[in-house]
Every structure is written in structure tokens, then in C-alpha cells.
Design an enzyme around this catalytic site. Structure first.
Site, PDB file in Angstrom:
ATOM      1  N   GLY A  97      14.203 -42.890  15.993  1.00 18.19           N
ATOM      2  CA  GLY A  97      14.262 -42.105  17.213  1.00 18.19           C
ATOM      3  C   GLY A  97      13.305 -40.931  17.164  1.00 18.19           C
ATOM      4  N   TYR A  98      13.313 -40.231  16.055  1.00 18.59           N
ATOM      5  CA  TYR A  98      12.422 -39.085  15.847  1.00 18.59           C
ATOM      6  C   TYR A  98      10.962 -39.525  15.894  1.00 18.59           C
ATOM      7  CZ  TYR A  98      10.232 -35.231  13.174  1.00 18.59           C
ATOM      8  OH  TYR A  98       9.435 -34.208  12.737  1.00 18.59           O
ATOM      9  N   VAL A  99      10.640 -40.617  15.199  1.00 12.38           N
ATOM     10  CA  VAL A  99       9.272 -41.122  15.169  1.00 12.38           C
ATOM     11  C   VAL A  99       8.807 -41.500  16.572  1.00 12.38           C
ATOM     12  CG1 VAL A  99       7.821 -43.010  14.331  1.00 12.38           C
ATOM     13  CG2 VAL A  99       9.379 -41.853  12.755  1.00 12.38           C
TER      14      VAL A  99
END
Length: 268
Positions: A174-176
Site C-alpha cells: 500500500g505504501y509503495v
């Protein structure tokens, strides 16, 4: 290696660590996620340049403590507790800061949450929450800041991304995903706002040794592997990122826009 460590520590402790950029003095800067980690280094560095530094964070105690410390040294900062997932409060607080200190000439979208998760255990609600912290605020802070920034003669928006999406790292998809989106947003904003003398760039840090990173994920094994991967065999500190942000925020970078600049010790 001991000499490198000593030199790095001298850099962090020196009040003369940063070059001075006269164009920053007196300008209103806004930093999101400014109470700790990279954000704290940004707030300190900008305040030392003579900026009027507004900064937001969800951590009331850390933000207030930092602001009181810097103001006690004669610097100009203002902390506001803001949950960036509450877009309407985020927008209204920015408007209040503009009313108080004038147009924001430097916006640094720094706040992020790199919480680890697996693909299979990540729900739709968690995905939306991840975007609401790591990507969505970047769009709306720019939306609110841009009109007054343009009227004041232009300025600089710096979106903090990460080299994680360029490396294709796993463990926090999700962060990436959000960090890749930030680079796309920067490109679009640079075109959208360039005619108003607003520059927009992305800074992509590598593994920066904030207290959070050292506490949660830095192990001797991980550090050894990182040193193999990096061309430069020193750990990256928050102040190394602040060095680049100061340059991109100043008039010294007046013809740089729409770019992605990496600070990762040559890991990519």
C-alpha cells in the site's frame, strides 16, 4: 568507518550544518508530519534559514515540544495538531496559517506511514486508509496553497516519496503504491502550476535512520545488507534529506521542476 561516523555526527550537531539560502529568509513554509523523523529535521533546517515555519502533525506532545524549543531560540515556528485524513480540517488549518503569516511559499508534503502488511491480509478499508495518509493529502494541500502562492509570485512544492517503489520492495505494498502515485502527482502538478511560477518536485529518500526506523527495523544484519546495496557506505540521516529540500525550496533551483531526486546513498 569510525571516521565516517564521527564526521556524520559532527554534521548533525553543527549549527552551521546547512548552507544558507537568502531567498528562504522570511518566507512562510509548511511541513506536514513535522514533529519527528525527517519532518523534524525539515522544520529545524527551515527555521534556521529564517523561514516562518508552520508544521502539522498528529502527535500533539512532540509537535508542541519542538515548536516551543525552536521559538525559545528566537526562531519562528507554529505547530498545529492535524489529522491529515480529515481533509476539511487540513484545508481550514492551512487557510488559517495563510491568514496569520501570509502566503505559503514553500510546501513540503512529508507526512507518511510505512506500516508493514501482507498482500493477503490487507483489506479495502486498510487500503483506503493508507492512501488517505500517504497520497491524498499531497493533492489537497497543493490545491489550497497554490492560489496564494501564485499571487505572491510563485514558490516551491516538494512532495516526499520514497525509493521503495523504484526498488519494488515488498512487505508494504500500500505504501509503495502511494509513493509511486506521488511521483505521478508531481509531474501533473508541475505542468498544472508551472505557468504560475510554482515549481513542483519529488524527493525520494532511501532508508533514512530516523528513531522510528532504528527502533522497529534496523538490525545489524539489515544494516550490513544495506551497506552492500548502497554505493556510499554510510547511513542516511534525516539531515541529508533536509539538505536537498532547502535547495529545492530556494530560488537557487528556480528552473528545476517536475523532477524526481533520490537521496539513497547510490542504492538505486
Amino acid at each position: 568507518m569510525s571516521n565516517n561516523k564521527n564526521n556524520n555526527q559532527n554534521h548533525l550537531n553543527s549549527t552551521q550544518a546547512y548552507p544558507q539560502y537568502p531567498s528562504l529568509s522570511g518566507r512562510h513554509a509548511l511541513v506536514t508530519g513535522g514533529a519527528s523523523g525527517i519532518g523534524e529535521a525539515l522544520v529545524r533546517a527551515l527555521a534556521q534559514q529564517g523561514c516562518l515555519v508552520s508544521f502539522f502533525d498528529i502527535d500533539q506532545i512532540a509537535g508542541k515540544t519542538l515548536s516551543e524549543e525552536l521559538n525559545g531560540k528566537g526562531l519562528k515556528t507554529h505547530f498545529s495538531r492535524v489529522d491529515l485524513t480529515d481533509i476539511e480540517t487540513l484545508k481550514s488549518t492551512i487557510i488559517e496559517r495563510i491568514a496569520d503569516w501570509g502566503a505559503i511559499r514553500l510546501l513540503v508534503n512529508n507526512a507518511a506511514n510505512d506500516q508493514r502488511h501482507s498482500l493477503q491480509d490487507f483489506s479495502s478499508e486498510q487500503f483506503d486508509q493508507c492512501m488517505s495518509v500517504n497520497l491524498k493529502p499531497h493533492f489537497f494541500t497543493a490545491q489550497v496553497v497554490a492560489p496564494a502562492m501564485a499571487e505572491a509570485g510563485g514558490g516551491s512544492i516538494i512532495n516526499m516519496s520514497s525509493n521503495s517503489w523504484m526498488l519494488g520492495l515488498s512487505g508494504y505494498l500500500g505504501y509503495v503504491t502511494a509513493k509511486a502515485g506521488i511521483s505521478g502527482l508531481t509531474k501533473g502538478l508541475a505542468r498544472e502550476l508551472g505557468g504560475q511560477k510554482i515549481r513542483v518536485n519529488t524527493v525520494l529518500p532511501g532508508w533514512v535512520m530516523t528513531e522510528k526506523q532504528k527502533h522497529l527495523w534496523l538490525t545489524p544484519e539489515a544494516e550490513a545488507e544495506l551497506m552492500i546495496q548502497q554505493a556510499l557506505k554510510e547511513k542516511i540521516e534525516p539531515e541529508d534529506v533536509a539538505d536537498l529540500v532547502l535547495f529545492l525550496g530556494s530560488d537557487n533551483s528556480r528552473m528545476i521542476s517536475g523532477q524526481s531526486l533520490v537521496v539513497d546513498g547510490g542504492r538505486l
